[in-house]
Design a protein around this motif. Structure first.
Motif, PDB file in Angstrom:
ATOM      1  N   ASP A  24      -5.119  -0.119   1.639  1.00 18.96           N
ATOM      2  CA  ASP A  24      -3.719  -0.309   2.011  1.00 18.96           C
ATOM      3  C   ASP A  24      -2.903  -0.555   0.745  1.00 18.96           C
ATOM      4  O   ASP A  24      -2.845  -1.667   0.243  1.00 18.96           O
ATOM      5  N   TYR A  25      -2.318   0.532   0.234  1.00 17.63           N
ATOM      6  CA  TYR A  25      -1.496   0.438  -0.973  1.00 17.63           C
ATOM      7  C   TYR A  25      -0.056   0.174  -0.556  1.00 17.63           C
ATOM      8  O   TYR A  25       0.449   0.813   0.363  1.00 17.63           O
ATOM      9  N   ASP A  26       0.595  -0.731  -1.241  1.00 15.54           N
ATOM     10  CA  ASP A  26       2.008  -0.972  -0.946  1.00 15.54           C
ATOM     11  C   ASP A  26       2.900  -0.269  -1.974  1.00 15.54           C
ATOM     12  O   ASP A  26       4.032  -0.649  -2.198  1.00 15.54           O
ATOM     13  N   LYS A  27       2.350   0.773  -2.557  1.00 12.73           N
ATOM     14  CA  LYS A  27       3.082   1.553  -3.553  1.00 12.73           C
ATOM     15  C   LYS A  27       2.720   3.024  -3.392  1.00 12.73           C
ATOM     16  O   LYS A  27       1.897   3.385  -2.554  1.00 12.73           O
ATOM     17  N   THR A  53      -3.321   3.860   3.455  1.00 13.22           N
ATOM     18  CA  THR A  53      -1.890   3.706   3.698  1.00 13.22           C
ATOM     19  C   THR A  53      -1.200   3.642   2.356  1.00 13.22           C
ATOM     20  O   THR A  53      -1.692   2.986   1.429  1.00 13.22           O
ATOM     21  N   ASP A  55       2.915   4.283   0.157  1.00 12.77           N
ATOM     22  CA  ASP A  55       4.354   4.527   0.162  1.00 12.77           C
ATOM     23  C   ASP A  55       4.584   6.020  -0.048  1.00 12.77           C
ATOM     24  O   ASP A  55       4.201   6.569  -1.072  1.00 12.77           O
ATOM     25  N   MET A 133       6.334   5.301   4.953  1.00 11.52           N
ATOM     26  CA  MET A 133       4.922   5.022   4.717  1.00 11.52           C
ATOM     27  C   MET A 133       4.085   6.074   5.450  1.00 11.52           C
ATOM     28  O   MET A 133       4.529   6.669   6.419  1.00 11.52           O
TER      29      MET A 133
END
Length: 167
Positions: A24-27, A53, A55, A133
């Motif tokens: 789960d990447y938030d970038k 996941t 961005d 996303m």
């Protein structure tokens, strides 16, 4: 995860059982994340599921269409088409494009490392919260389970593919 997953896979009980791994990447995706995905596909036991996941906001990948096309080529190589239409390079359409390219990359990597059952795309959802996303995933079946997984995913009511982006 790049350091943790290979270490975990040295443990016999993990090495011998299917896993669900969700990165789960938030970038945005870049070279490091793509390398991590490639290695994870290679290391995972048969009958495992890999989800990722990230961005997928178009502005994260360049300011103008040419810059975005160039960045996609850099990230995905030959998987990225040369003639991406301008309308696919913005908004939720760009998120769909990123999800598709990432799914193709995972599938391709499973073939590249000669996994007996290959890699079967089984999950794709694009949505917008604060950013666009995407979550995509593949099943890495054993050779003997490949056809059953293919049949299950191909059924019209398989819930892993969300056809329209969620806003």
């Amino acid at each position: 995860s790049f350091n943790v997953i290979p270490e975990l896979l040295q443990e016999q009980v993990i090495k011998e059982n299917p896993l669900i791994v969700w990165l789960d990447y938030d970038k945005e995706l870049g070279g490091d994340e793509i390398d991590e995905l490639r290695h994870t596909v290679e290391w995972m036991p048969d009958n495992s599921v890999l989800l990722v996941t990230f961005d997928a906001s178009d502005k994260k990948y360049g300011k103008d269409p040419d810059e975005k096309r160039s960045e996609l080529k850099e990230i995905f190589g030959a998987i990225s088409p040369d003639d991406i239409p301008r309308e696919d390079l913005r908004g939720l359409a760009f998120g769909e494009l990123m999800a598709t390219l990432t799914s193709e990359l995972l599938h391709s990597k499973a073939s590249d490392v000669a996994r007996d059952g290959g890699g079967i795309p089984a999950f794709k959802i694009v949505y917008r919260d604060k950013a666009t996303m995407a979550t995509v995933g593949i099943v890495l079946p054993s050779r003997q389970d490949k056809e059953a997984v293919n049949r299950t995913v191909a059924e019209g009511d398989w819930p892993g593919f969300v056809r329209e982006p969620v806003e």
